[in-house]
Structure formats: structure tokens, C-alpha cells
Motif scaffolding. Structure first.
Motif, mmCIF file in Angstrom:
data_model
loop_
_atom_site.group_PDB
_atom_site.id
_atom_site.type_symbol
_atom_site.label_atom_id
_atom_site.label_comp_id
_atom_site.label_asym_id
_atom_site.label_seq_id
_atom_site.Cartn_x
_atom_site.Cartn_y
_atom_site.Cartn_z
ATOM 1 N N GLU A 164 0.830 -1.205 0.000
ATOM 2 C CA GLU A 164 0.000 0.000 0.000
ATOM 3 C C GLU A 164 0.865 1.257 0.000
ATOM 4 N N ASN A 165 0.497 2.210 -0.860
ATOM 5 C CA ASN A 165 1.163 3.511 -0.980
ATOM 6 C C ASN A 165 2.619 3.397 -1.408
ATOM 7 N N TYR A 166 2.947 2.312 -2.061
ATOM 8 C CA TYR A 166 4.296 2.130 -2.606
ATOM 9 C C TYR A 166 4.504 3.122 -3.747
ATOM 10 N N GLY A 167 5.675 3.784 -3.762
ATOM 11 C CA GLY A 167 5.928 4.836 -4.742
ATOM 12 C C GLY A 167 6.960 4.492 -5.790
ATOM 13 N N GLY A 168 7.326 3.227 -5.923
ATOM 14 C CA GLY A 168 8.310 2.841 -6.926
ATOM 15 C C GLY A 168 7.721 2.765 -8.325
ATOM 16 N N LYS A 169 8.600 2.751 -9.323
ATOM 17 C CA LYS A 169 8.158 2.677 -10.725
ATOM 18 C C LYS A 169 7.788 1.248 -11.125
ATOM 19 N N LYS A 170 8.390 0.280 -10.452
ATOM 20 C CA LYS A 170 8.069 -1.122 -10.772
ATOM 21 C C LYS A 170 8.027 -1.932 -9.492
ATOM 22 N N PHE A 171 7.335 -3.056 -9.568
ATOM 23 C CA PHE A 171 7.232 -3.929 -8.409
ATOM 24 C C PHE A 171 8.523 -4.738 -8.246
ATOM 25 N N PRO A 172 8.765 -5.297 -7.056
ATOM 26 C CA PRO A 172 10.037 -5.984 -6.794
ATOM 27 C C PRO A 172 10.176 -7.249 -7.623
ATOM 28 N N SER A 173 11.401 -7.648 -7.815
ATOM 29 C CA SER A 173 11.676 -8.840 -8.624
ATOM 30 C C SER A 173 11.063 -10.084 -7.992
ATOM 31 N N TRP A 174 10.957 -10.107 -6.648
ATOM 32 C CA TRP A 174 10.423 -11.308 -6.000
ATOM 33 C C TRP A 174 8.917 -11.456 -6.181
ATOM 34 N N LEU A 175 8.248 -10.423 -6.715
ATOM 35 C CA LEU A 175 6.823 -10.543 -7.004
ATOM 36 C C LEU A 175 6.592 -11.030 -8.429
ATOM 37 N N LEU A 176 7.675 -11.106 -9.222
ATOM 38 C CA LEU A 176 7.554 -11.619 -10.572
ATOM 39 C C LEU A 176 7.413 -13.133 -10.542
ATOM 40 N N LEU A 177 6.962 -13.687 -11.632
ATOM 41 C CA LEU A 177 6.725 -15.132 -11.670
ATOM 42 C C LEU A 177 8.001 -15.926 -11.485
ATOM 43 N N ARG A 178 9.008 -15.585 -12.253
ATOM 44 C CA ARG A 178 10.276 -16.312 -12.149
ATOM 45 C C ARG A 178 11.393 -15.305 -11.946
ATOM 46 N N THR A 179 12.240 -15.589 -10.977
ATOM 47 C CA THR A 179 13.287 -14.663 -10.598
ATOM 48 C C THR A 179 14.650 -15.318 -10.761
ATOM 49 N N PRO A 180 15.615 -14.624 -11.375
ATOM 50 C CA PRO A 180 16.961 -15.184 -11.500
ATOM 51 C C PRO A 180 17.515 -15.562 -10.141
ATOM 52 N N GLY A 181 18.156 -16.710 -10.090
ATOM 53 C CA GLY A 181 18.763 -17.165 -8.846
ATOM 54 C C GLY A 181 17.840 -17.968 -7.962
ATOM 55 N N THR A 182 16.610 -18.184 -8.393
ATOM 56 C CA THR A 182 15.678 -18.970 -7.572
ATOM 57 C C THR A 182 15.389 -20.315 -8.207
ATOM 58 N N GLY A 183 16.213 -20.737 -9.147
ATOM 59 C CA GLY A 183 16.001 -22.024 -9.779
ATOM 60 C C GLY A 183 14.773 -22.055 -10.654
ATOM 61 N N ASP A 184 14.465 -20.897 -11.240
ATOM 62 C CA ASP A 184 13.311 -20.812 -12.141
ATOM 63 C C ASP A 184 12.017 -21.153 -11.432
ATOM 64 N N SER A 185 11.990 -20.898 -10.114
ATOM 65 C CA SER A 185 10.785 -21.199 -9.340
ATOM 66 C C SER A 185 10.026 -19.909 -9.059
ATOM 67 N N PHE A 186 8.840 -20.032 -8.479
ATOM 68 C CA PHE A 186 8.032 -18.879 -8.146
ATOM 69 C C PHE A 186 8.328 -18.501 -6.692
ATOM 70 N N PRO A 187 8.896 -17.319 -6.429
ATOM 71 C CA PRO A 187 9.223 -16.935 -5.048
ATOM 72 C C PRO A 187 8.002 -16.957 -4.123
ATOM 73 N N LEU A 188 6.843 -16.548 -4.619
ATOM 74 C CA LEU A 188 5.628 -16.510 -3.797
ATOM 75 C C LEU A 188 4.615 -17.507 -4.328
ATOM 76 N N LYS A 189 5.042 -18.738 -4.468
ATOM 77 C CA LYS A 189 4.215 -19.752 -5.121
ATOM 78 C C LYS A 189 2.975 -20.125 -4.312
ATOM 79 N N ASN A 190 2.952 -19.790 -2.995
ATOM 80 C CA ASN A 190 1.806 -20.147 -2.158
ATOM 81 C C ASN A 190 0.830 -18.996 -1.971
ATOM 82 N N LEU A 191 1.041 -17.903 -2.697
ATOM 83 C CA LEU A 191 0.223 -16.719 -2.523
ATOM 84 C C LEU A 191 -1.239 -17.008 -2.876
ATOM 85 N N VAL A 192 -2.149 -16.635 -1.955
ATOM 86 C CA VAL A 192 -3.589 -16.831 -2.149
ATOM 87 C C VAL A 192 -4.294 -15.486 -2.354
#
Length: 780
Positions: A400-428
């Protein structure tokens, strides 16, 4: 008994057991379940010969008592403790577990006693001793109730140890043995109990203040929730065994410093203490504190990093001026449940944010990141949020009220260095609120468990494109559904959103999008010109409101076979609504302030389940379709403030035999009579009519006099009418009559005296009638 043979001996024993049940269904069901589990002559004989049959327990309670006896000892103690609450009390799950822990039912180690508490709670729920009452956004049980019969049993089993409602159990004379007391009122019994000094008292719930004479040395639980107290006596610091203290919803202004002497305190509850200014400085001395419940930010204790066993902390407020830095959270890896972090603009950079060590807090399932809305600088938002990577167990996230131009890399589907996995794969659940400078949405379409997505106040977003559904580099050959679990999607207050693109569906494409979407809400997107909705067979609720530039909806509503609620409001440029054909599940339809709409959608006759139909402020609408007569399930019909409407089928209302409430008018000023009411006398179920006129109408429609079932009649803006008709007195069932803004109305009929059931007469802004009433003459 399924395929098991029943011998004559077994049958005889079974009949004896049935006779002992004395015709009580609850007892018969309970013993039937047990007889299936223990099948055999010896086992059934033991069941028949149970001493419990002769115990002084009501036969209604006996089967529950037998099931109770099979519970583990810890679970039995937890259940009986619940009898301290009055019948029907809604008990919070977390609160119960904290109370059980304070009593020592869950062990005494500094390990996860809460895990044992959760197991006990689940056991009681699974075996129907407790019934879930309320669930949170993740479908976790928040509160429960105890069945009255179970409560009777628990009260019987605890009769010698519990005093509740300030009265002991009948027949219990020695109050010195009371261990658990709920003193909701001051009685002679309660005063007598205080004289005993409560030598064995371990739990006290009271709505009275604590007196110095209260010397309950064994007290472990003290709840003053809702008590009318302004302060706690300093002597509370002498309660060395106290583990649970609750002063929620009291006008208390200050906690005494002596409270920091309660070294065994595990739970501190200060919910909705509006007058409480701050907590004592040396709260860090409460080294065993595990759960802190506060509502207001200024009540957050200082030095929270010292509470090494802390598991519940609803929020953390970053405040550099007071030395409250985010790194205080670093060692609190036992935290669980929900955690919100406020004032993140005061965190310097990514490295400082990472010191919160959120990725190691595997017990937290709901996380909130909140920046202050009123600020001028947004320089470090992008950097800070990168350091706030939560544990992959996170299920609910709010930014909420985040002022950045883009969302963090860990909210993306696949992030470098995570083994091509979803960092937040359990998000409901995911909520992105008022991130006004973010230029694009994250790619979320392949989050397998995401069920709720709310995007509100993202003013910079101009287009929802394919990047919202999947990464551009994803193989086109993949046929995985997009948003495969999503049930609720809400887009609100997107001031600059112009375009919403959807993946190509049908034809050669076998792509599936939103297969389980049930609720779609699009609100206050003033520049959005089209909405690509189609093939949503699970959709149950569709809301489109305050979309000023919206001119086109998908012409494919026929696949919405599960739709129950359709609401389209304040879309002034929308010229047509797709056909409602095949919408047999539709129960509610509301169309309001669609100024360019000239006709209602076709296929209305297919909506055989429709119960509520509301048409308001559609200024270009000229007619109501003849298909209205087919809506035989209709309970509430409203067609109002449609100044161009000049056709309302006369024989349609007689078919609406279930109609209870009718609101109609005003319509076209050209009409000299009120349309559509010729067959209204056949509506024997109609109870309320709200009718609004226009200047050319000089009287109420005569058809109203035949609605003998009418209980409420509201008359509005019949400016050409000077007197109400005498037939008004024939409405014998009328209980409420409202007359609003009839500026030329001067007289009331004498027949109104015959309305013997009338309870309320409301007259608003009728100046001539008011003048006649002031004269004190005539029927007025």
C-alpha cells in the motif's frame, strides 16, 4: 452394519442398548457410530454394561460424555475450560489457545505450545464439540461457539471449580475451591467469594475494577475486557504467576510500571483501548511475552526485538526519531500469523530492509507493507522493497502507498537465482493499493494458488496487456490455464486505465483464462473504453460502476451460466448491454445511470430465477419489454427516474405473482396516466408500493385501491394532485403511509380514520397540507 452378519445374540444386546437410549436420536446416533467401530459380542456387552448409564448425567448428555471420555486428557481439559464462558459466547481461536496455554494445559516449555493448542482446537472442531463461527480471508477459523448441550456437559464436569455469572453451580457451597471465575456482575455470592481470597483461583474474568484486597496469589489469567476501569492498581505487579492479562475495550489511560514485574506474562491484550497513551518503558523485562495484541500504532511497545519468544505482533511502526528501526524484527523468527510494517519510507535502503530478515519468518502467513500516503520523496521505494522478500510460505500480501516505478523482482513469476521457481508460489490473496507511480502490473497469471486479486488506485497504469497474464518469453506451446485458481478480481480507481487486452481465446487457441473466476468488480475506471469479458462460466457476480468512457462490453454473455448478480451503474456512454439469454441463474439485475441506454438487454425472459430488478436514472430508456411478464420469480421490481419512458406493458404485472415490493415512476412527462398498472389488482403478495408521479397527474392511479394486501404505501411528487382519494380507507392492511413533496396537496381523506392498523404517517415537504393542518380543521 454393512456386510457384517448380525447374530441373534448381537441383536438382543443391540436392542438393550437401544432401550437405554430412551428414544433420544442424539444418543442413538452416538452409540450407533460406536457399535460400528467395536463390532462383536464382547465389545457390545461392555458398551451395554457401562457404569456411565447409571451416572447422574442427563441421558441427553450421556452420548456426548462417552465421546468426551475418549478424548485425550489435554483436549478434555481444554474443552471443560470453555464452560467458563456463558452459553452462546463467540470465542476467538487465538484467545482460547492463549488461555489454555496460560493454564498450563499445553505444557510449560518455551517451544511451540501454540502448535499443541492448534491441534487441540482442531480436535474439538473435527469432533463437533466446537463449531466454527467465523473465518478469515484465508478460510482459517477465527472464532467458534460451543453447542448448548456440550456446554451443559462441560458445566457439569467443572461444577465444583467454576463460578460464572457470579453464581456457583447449584449445590456447590465451598467457594474456596473455585479455580475459574467469570464475575459478570457484583452479587452476594461474588462478595463472599472475595472473602476467601481465592486461594485456588487461576482464571478471573471480571467487569469490575481490581481492589487491593484481591490477593489471588495463584492467578494465571486476568481478563478485564470491557470493564469500566480507568486504571490498574500497582499491586497487580504482585501476581507473579500471571500469564494472561486482558484490558481490551476499557477506558484505561495508563498501565502501572509494576506490570513489568510480571515476568511470567505470556499474553498481553490491549485491543481498542482508545485512551491508553503509551506502554511502560521497561516492557523489555517481560522476557516470556509471546503474544501482544494492540490496535493503535502509538501503543506498540519499545524494544520489541528483546521479546525472543514473541509470536504475535500485529504491526511494527518504523520511527527513526524513537529508535524504532526495522532491524528490531531480525531475531523474531517465531512470529506467526499477520504482520504489517508501517512507515517504510523511513527505511534507508535495501540492506537496511533486509535486516528485518523476513525471509526466515516461516510462521507469518499474512504480510502488509505500508508507506505513508502524504510524502514528497519516493527515491528509495524501489530499493527498499527489494529487501523485504518474505518467506515463500506467505499466503496473503498487501502493498500500500508504494511509490516505486516497478514492483520488486520477488513478485515476478520467475526470478533469476531462484532455480526458475516462483518466489511466492503459495500466494492466495494479493492486494496492490494506491501504488500511484508504478507503471506496469506484475505478471501474475501463473500463480497456481492465487484466489483473490485487488488492484486499487494505481493511477499510472494505462494498459493491462499480455504481461499481466504471462511473461513475454513464455513458450506459446504451454497450455497451462492463466489465473487457474482466481475467484475474485477487483479493479478500482484506475484513473488513467484506457485499455484492457485479453489473450486470444477460441479458434486455434486452446488457452484458458480465469476458469474459476466467481466475482469481477470494475469500479471507478473513468477512461476505460472496453472490457474483454467472455467465457467466464464460473462467474457469479459482475459489477461495473463509474466507468465514464465505457462504450462497449463483450457481446458474449451467453457463457455466464453461473451469473447470479449483475450490476451496471454510472456508465453514461454505454449504449447497449449484451443479451441475457441463457442466464438462468441470475437473481439480481441493477442498471443505473446509463444515460445513453435506450433499451434493456434482450433475452430477459431467460432469467427465470430473477428476484430483484432495479432500473434507475436511465434517461434515454423509452420502454420496458413485454418479456417482463416472464419473470415469475420476481420479488422486488424498481423502475424509477426514467424521464423518457412512455411504454410499460399493461398486462405484465399480473404475471408476477410473487412480487412483494414495487417502486415505479416518474416516467415521461407526456403521459397523462400512470402506465403498467391495469393488472396490479391480481398481486395478492404485494406488500409495499413506492410510486412517484409528475406534474400532469392529478390523482393517484385508481388501480392501487384493489391491492388489499398492501402494508406500506409511499407517494412522491404528485404535484398535480390536490387531495388524496377516499378509497385510501379501503386499504385495510395499511400500516405505513408516506407522503413526500406533493406541493399542491391540501387535503387528506376522511376515510383514513378507517385505517385501524396504521402505525406510522410520514409527511415531508407538503406546504399546503401543512398549512391546513396548522388551522386545525377538517380531516387534516
Amino acid at each position: 452394519m454393512g456386510e457384517k452378519p448380525i447374530t441373534s445374540d448381537l441383536e438382543a444386546i443391540g436392542k438393550e442398548i437401544a432401550e437405554k437410549c430412551e428414544g433420544l436420536p442424539l444418543a442413538a446416533r452416538a452409540f450407533g457410530r460406536m457399535m460400528r467401530l467395536i463390532f462383536g459380542i464382547e465389545e457390545w456387552s461392555l458398551l451395554r454394561n457401562l457404569h456411565a448409564w447409571d451416572a447422574p448425567v442427563n441421558k441427553i448428555l450421556l452420548p456426548i460424555k462417552l465421546n468426551y471420555d475418549r478424548l485425550p486428557l489435554t483436549v478434555r481439559r481444554c474443552l471443560v475450560y470453555c464452560s467458563i464462558f456463558p452459553k452462546g459466547t463467540k470465542m476467538g481461536k487465538e484467545q482460547l489457545i492463549e488461555l489454555w496455554m496460560a493454564e498450563g494445559f499445553l505444557g510449560t516449555s518455551n517451544g511451540r505450545m501454540e502448535d499443541i493448542g492448534n491441534q487441540c482446537f482442531s480436535y474439538l472442531i473435527d469432533n463437533y464439540f466446537l463449531v466454527d463461527e467465523e473465518r478469515d480471508e484465508l478460510e482459517n477459523i477465527r472464532s467458534c461457539k460451543m453447542n448448548n448441550i456440550v456446554h451443559d456437559l462441560a458445566s457439569y464436569l467443572s461444577k465444583s471449580e467454576v463460578m460464572k455469572n457470579s453464581e456457583a453451580y447449584p449445590g456447590v457451597d465451598d467457594l474456596s475451591h473455585i479455580r475459574y471465575a467469570n464475575l459478570s456482575r457484583d452479587t452476594e455470592n461474588a462478595q463472599e467469594f472475595f472473602k476467601t481470597r481465592g486461594r485456588k483461583l487461576r482464571s478471573l474474568f471480571s467487569r469490575d475494577s481490581i481492589h487491593d484486597s484481591w490477593n489471588f496469589k495463584s492467578l494465571r489469567t486476568l481478563s478485564l475486557d470491557g470493564a469500566d476501569i480507568w486504571e490498574l492498581q500497582s499491586s497487580i505487579g504482585k501476581l507473579k504467576h500471571l500469564r494472561y492479562l486482558d484490558v481490551s475495550r476499557t477506558p484505561i489511560m495508563k498501565l502501572p510500571d509494576s506490570i513489568t514485574n510480571l515476568y511470567n506474562l505470556q499474553t498481553l491484550r490491549l485491543l481498542e483501548c482508545r485512551s491508553l497513551e503509551a506502554l511502560p518503558r521497561r516492557m523489555r523485562d517481560l522476557v516470556n511475552l509471546r503474544h501482544i495484541h494492540v490496535t493503535y500504532h502509538h501503543q506498540m511497545p519499545a524494544d520489541v526485538g528483546c521479546f525472543s519468544f514473541l509470536q504475535t505482533l500485529p504491526f511494527f511502526v518504523v520511527c527513526q526519531d524513537r529508535g524504532q528501526k526495522v532491524q528490531e524484527l531480525e531475531s523474531l523468527n517465531e512470529l506467526s500469523g499477520r504482520l504489517a510494517i508501517y512507515n517504510l519510507e523511513q527505511v534507508r535502503d535495501r540492506d537496511e530492509a533486509a535486516k528485518a530478515n523476513l525471509r526466515e519468518k516461516k510462521g507469518i502467513c499474512m504480510m502488509e507493507f505500508v508507506w505513508s500516503p502524504e510524502r514528497e520523496s519516493f527515491d528509495n521505494d524501489d530499493d527498499v522493497i527489494e529487501g523485504l522478500l518474505p518467506h515463500q510460505n506467505i499466503k496473503s500480501l498487501k502493498i500500500e502507498n508504494y511509490g516505486g516505478k516497478k514492483f520488486p523482482s520477488w513478485l515476478l513469476l520467475r526470478t533469476p537465482g531462484t532455480g526458475d521457481s516462483f518466489p511466492l508460489k503459495n500466494l492466495v490473496n494479493l492486494k496492490l493499493l494506491h501504488c500511484k507511480r508504478t507503471e506496469e502490473l506484475p505478471t501474475l497469471g501463473l500463480l497456481r494458488r492465487l484466489k483473490v486479486l485487488e488492484i486499487i488506485g494505481m493511477n499510472t497504469i494505462r494498459c493491462i496487456g499480455m504481461e499481466f497474464y504471462r511473461n513475454e518469453g513464455e513458450s506459446r506451446r504451454e497450455t497451462l490455464p492463466l489465473f487457474p485458481a482466481l475467484k475474485k478480481l477487483s479493479l478500482q480507481c484506475m484513473e488513467n486505465l484506457v485499455e484492457w487486452r485479453a489473450p486470444a481465446l477460441g479458434g486455434e487457441s486452446d488457452m484458458i483464462v480465469f476458469p474459476y473466476l466467481e466475482e469481477l468488480s470494475i469500479m471507478r475506471c473513468p477512461r476505460l473504453n472496453s472490457i474483454p469479458i467472455s467465457h467466464l462460466s464460473s462467474l457469479a457476480q459482475l459489477e461495473i460502476c463509474f466507468c465514464g468512457e465505457l462504450s462497449y462490453l463483450s457481446d458474449d454473455f451467453h457463457s455466464f451460466t453461473s451469473l447470479e448478480n449483475l450490476r451496471i451503474e454510472v456508465c453514461p456512454n454505454l449504449e447497449a448491454i449484451p443479451s441475457l439469454k441463457n442466464l438462468k441463474s441470475l437473481k439480481r439485475l441493477a442498471i443505473q445511470r446509463c444515460q445513453k441506454l435506450t433499451a434493456l438487454p434482450s433475452g430477459l425472459q431467460s432469467c427465470t430465477s430473477l428476484e430483484h430488478l432495479c432500473i434507475r436514472w436511465c434517461v434515454e430508456l423509452t420502454s420496458i419489454p413485454d418479456e417482463l411478464r416472464e419473470l415469475r420469480s420476481l420479488l422486488h421490481l424498481e423502475v424509477t427516474k426514467c424521464p423518457s419512458l412512455d411504454y410499460f406493458p399493461e398486462d405484465s404485472l399480473c404475471c408476477l405473482t410473487r412480487l412483494k415490493q414495487l417502486t415505479v415512476g416518474p416516467f415521461s412527462e407526456k403521459l397523462k396516466t400512470f402506465p403498467g398498472l391495469n393488472s396490479i389488482q391480481h398481486l395478492s403478495s404485494l406488500e409495499e408500493v413506492v410510486i412517484s408521479g409528475w406534474d400532469k397527474l392529478t390523482s393517484l392511479p385508481d388501480q392501487l385501491q384493489y391491492i388489499t394486501s398492501l402494508k406500506s404505501l409511499y407517494i412522491r411528487r404528485f404535484n398535480g394532485m390536490k387531495a388524496l382519494p377516499e378509497w385510501l380507507g379501503s386499504l385495510k392492511c395499511l400500516q405505513q403511509l408516506g407522503i413526500w413533496r406533493c406541493k399542491n396537496l391540501s387535503y387528506l381523506p376522511t376515510s383514513m380514520q378507517q385505517l385501524f392498523l396504521a402505525e406510522r404517517l410520514e409527511v415531508i415537504d407538503c406546504p399546503l397540507l401543512k398549512e391546513n393542518c396548522a388551522k386545525g380543521g377538517g380531516s387534516e
